[in-house]
Design a protein around this motif. Structure first.
Motif, PDB file in Angstrom:
ATOM      1  N   LYS A 351       0.826  -1.210   0.000  1.00  0.00           N
ATOM      2  CA  LYS A 351       0.000   0.000   0.000  1.00  0.00           C
ATOM      3  C   LYS A 351       0.859   1.257   0.000  1.00  0.00           C
ATOM      4  N   GLN A 352       1.978   1.206   0.744  1.00  0.00           N
ATOM      5  CA  GLN A 352       2.873   2.349   0.810  1.00  0.00           C
ATOM      6  C   GLN A 352       3.487   2.673  -0.550  1.00  0.00           C
ATOM      7  N   LEU A 353       3.750   1.624  -1.337  1.00  0.00           N
ATOM      8  CA  LEU A 353       4.458   1.793  -2.602  1.00  0.00           C
ATOM      9  C   LEU A 353       3.559   2.008  -3.813  1.00  0.00           C
ATOM     10  N   LYS A 354       2.353   1.485  -3.766  1.00  0.00           N
ATOM     11  CA  LYS A 354       1.533   1.422  -4.977  1.00  0.00           C
ATOM     12  C   LYS A 354       1.294   2.787  -5.611  1.00  0.00           C
ATOM     13  N   LYS A 355       0.953   3.779  -4.801  1.00  0.00           N
ATOM     14  CA  LYS A 355       0.694   5.113  -5.351  1.00  0.00           C
ATOM     15  C   LYS A 355       1.939   5.675  -6.026  1.00  0.00           C
ATOM     16  N   GLU A 356       3.096   5.432  -5.393  1.00  0.00           N
ATOM     17  CA  GLU A 356       4.357   5.899  -5.970  1.00  0.00           C
ATOM     18  C   GLU A 356       4.659   5.192  -7.287  1.00  0.00           C
ATOM     19  N   LEU A 357       4.395   3.894  -7.360  1.00  0.00           N
ATOM     20  CA  LEU A 357       4.655   3.127  -8.582  1.00  0.00           C
ATOM     21  C   LEU A 357       3.758   3.583  -9.730  1.00  0.00           C
ATOM     22  N   ILE A 358       2.529   3.928  -9.407  1.00  0.00           N
ATOM     23  CA  ILE A 358       1.611   4.447 -10.438  1.00  0.00           C
ATOM     24  C   ILE A 358       2.159   5.754 -11.004  1.00  0.00           C
ATOM     25  N   LYS A 359       2.696   6.610 -10.143  1.00  0.00           N
ATOM     26  CA  LYS A 359       3.305   7.862 -10.599  1.00  0.00           C
ATOM     27  C   LYS A 359       4.499   7.586 -11.510  1.00  0.00           C
ATOM     28  N   ARG A 360       5.321   6.603 -11.113  1.00  0.00           N
ATOM     29  CA  ARG A 360       6.497   6.264 -11.915  1.00  0.00           C
ATOM     30  C   ARG A 360       6.082   5.752 -13.288  1.00  0.00           C
ATOM     31  N   TYR A 361       5.059   4.920 -13.309  1.00  0.00           N
ATOM     32  CA  TYR A 361       4.595   4.367 -14.588  1.00  0.00           C
ATOM     33  C   TYR A 361       4.103   5.477 -15.514  1.00  0.00           C
ATOM     34  N   LYS A 362       3.415   6.442 -14.965  1.00  0.00           N
ATOM     35  CA  LYS A 362       2.881   7.536 -15.794  1.00  0.00           C
ATOM     36  C   LYS A 362       4.002   8.365 -16.390  1.00  0.00           C
TER      37      LYS A 362
END
Length: 504
Positions: A351-362
């Motif tokens: 949960k801590q990482l998912k939002k950050e990973l979505i940003k990286r993917y974008k």
């Protein structure tokens, strides 16, 4: 795999386009793979040659990436490596030998990875496999990137050898002499696969009962070459080769005659090489330098082969991570090694990482210096990319690049960057690409000429074009930005120029 500190105080807001150069523009690649070599550039090359790049920056939008060097840093690094080779050709020979050894080690370890058993392994066991592969791959890059560094961006090694030849030959003889003198006496993995395929055709015509067995044997050696970095087009299978054999037979070419012809050309090239060495009185040291240069192409293809196999096998590992972390695979691609370790050790929550990973993917920018790294997302990342990504002029009438294989051609442009683009390629078209890869060789074989933005003598396009004897110009920097499908162009690979005839 070294743990790198996160850079918190580096200000990239004032980055200037003129300070940086685009090194490579690569579609369909995952960041988890990219970070292996990006961090190797600033941390691990010194293990082999005594120096690293000072800083490297990459831009990622979805699964497409561009990476950049500082211009002066790249030029200085290239000259540093070239001077080591010139001063001591044994170092150049060691480079090629270490690339072979490192590639063999990577492929051998990858072979041990059993996809069907991964689900049975503990998190600790999975982490051990991931870290071992990362370490082996990093060590390979400490040697494996040096041939690229010394020639792919500034063409320093090529220019040095041309200058050497200018002392002995007229200017109009230089390119031809360079092509002859840089023929390796070793066949590349690409040549071996091609010969193996032609033997499949022969057996289909002379001993059809053995065809299934020999196709399966061929598949064991080469099935993964289509996979590349994301496996979007899968791997080669039995039906693919049956269809390719039938297409070859229908073309009217004869496999036996073609094998004999190509072997004759290969031996004649080596004979011509010996002849010109004697004619222009190259010293033993000079011959060694041409040998090193020629073998860079062989070891580059060898390294790429091992890496594609690694990519095929490690993709199963990343898929297992996706299941265990309950994350989409496209987000797994954007995890840093220490984040994978922390997830497997339950030191951080998904949960801590998912939002950050979505940003990286974008959209993200990755920046690395020795021992440190920084990831930037959102508006700040886009601003950096905007500064770096200057628009190419649309009024360019002629492109200039480096000769990879001599010859001339005129035809219609087809932009081919991936296997999915190949359906638009017709015999006689001129294939234009950012950089060719094994998954588009079928299109390369029917091209009247090949043009790439990137490349040096070690590039895939240079290797394949010379083996197919197709005119090829590499390192044009802007080909896919200036040229478009349907443009009519003239290619003069003898001079390294591309003239735009019609932009319809």
């Amino acid at each position: 795999m070294s743990t790198k500190k996160l850079i918190n105080n580096t200000n990239l807001a004032n980055i200037k386009e003129n300070d940086w150069m685009l090194a490579e523009d690569i579609p369909n690649i995952n960041f988890n793979f990219c970070q292996i070599w990006l961090t190797s550039f600033t941390n691990d090359l010194s293990k082999a040659c005594g120096r690293n790049y000072k800083k490297v920056l990459s831009v990622h939008q979805g699964l497409d990436m561009k990476f950049y060097y500082e211009k002066d840093d790249s030029a200085e690094f290239s000259k540093f490596v070239l001077n080591k080779i010139i001063k001591n050709p044994q170092f150049g020979k060691k480079m090629n030998n270490e690339i072979i050894k490192g590639s063999d080690k990577l492929k051998k370890y990858s072979m041990k990875l059993k996809p069907e058993l991964l689900y049975k392994l503990s998190n600790k066991e999975l982490l051990k496999i991931y870290q071992d592969l990362d370490k082996i791959h990093t060590d390979l890059y400490s040697w494996g990137w040096l041939p690229n560094a010394v020639d792919i961006f500034q063409n320093d090694f090529t220019n040095f050898l041309k200058q050497l030849l200018r002392k002995k030959l007229d200017e109009n003889q230089i390119n031809q002499a360079l092509m002859v003198l840089t023929v390796s006496d070793k066949k590349s993995i690409l040549q071996k696969e091609h010969e193996s395929f032609l033997n499949l055709v022969l057996i289909s015509q002379t001993n059809h009962g053995k065809l299934k067995a020999v196709i399966n044997n061929h598949l064991k050696k080469y099935f993964y070459l289509k996979f590349l970095w994301l496996g979007n087009d899968g791997v080669y299978d039995y039906n693919y080769y049956v269809n390719e054999i039938n297409k070859f037979i229908k073309s009217g070419e004869r496999a036996r005659e073609l094998l004999k012809k190509e072997e004759k050309i290969f031996k004649e090239a080596l004979r011509q090489r010996k002849k010109i060495i004697k004619k222009i009185k190259l010293s033993k040291k000079e011959v060694n330098l041409f040998d090193i240069y020629a073998n860079f192409a062989v070891t580059k293809a060898y390294r790429r082969d091992a890496q594609i196999y690694w990519s095929y096998k490690s993709d199963f590992l990343l898929s297992e991570f996706a299941k265990r972390f309950n994350l989409p695979k496209k987000l797994i691609y954007f995890l840093l090694p220490n984040e994978i370790e922390n997830l497997l050790r339950n030191k951080i929550s998904v949960k801590q990482l998912k939002k950050e990973l979505i940003k990286r993917y974008k959209f993200m920018v990755y920046y690395t210096v020795k021992g440190k790294e920084k990831i930037i997302t959102g508006a700040s990342a886009r601003q950096i990319a905007k500064v770096l990504d200057k628009e190419e002029k649309s009024d360019i009438k002629e492109l200039v690049g480096q000769t990879a294989c001599m010859g001339k051609a005129k035809g219609r442009v087809k932009i081919i960057n991936s296997a999915s683009d190949m359906k638009k390629m017709e015999k006689g078209d001129i294939l234009v690409s950012i950089a060719t890869n094994p998954d588009i060789v079928t299109a390369m074989k029917i091209a009247a000429a090949i043009i790439t933005e990137q490349g040096g003598i070690t590039s895939h396009a240079a290797i394949v074009s010379r083996e197919l004897r197709i005119p090829c110009i590499i390192g044009t920097k802007v080909a896919t930005k200036v040229l478009h499908d349907g443009n009519i162009i003239e290619v003069d690979a003898d001079k390294g120029t591309v003239k735009i005839i019609n932009k319809k």
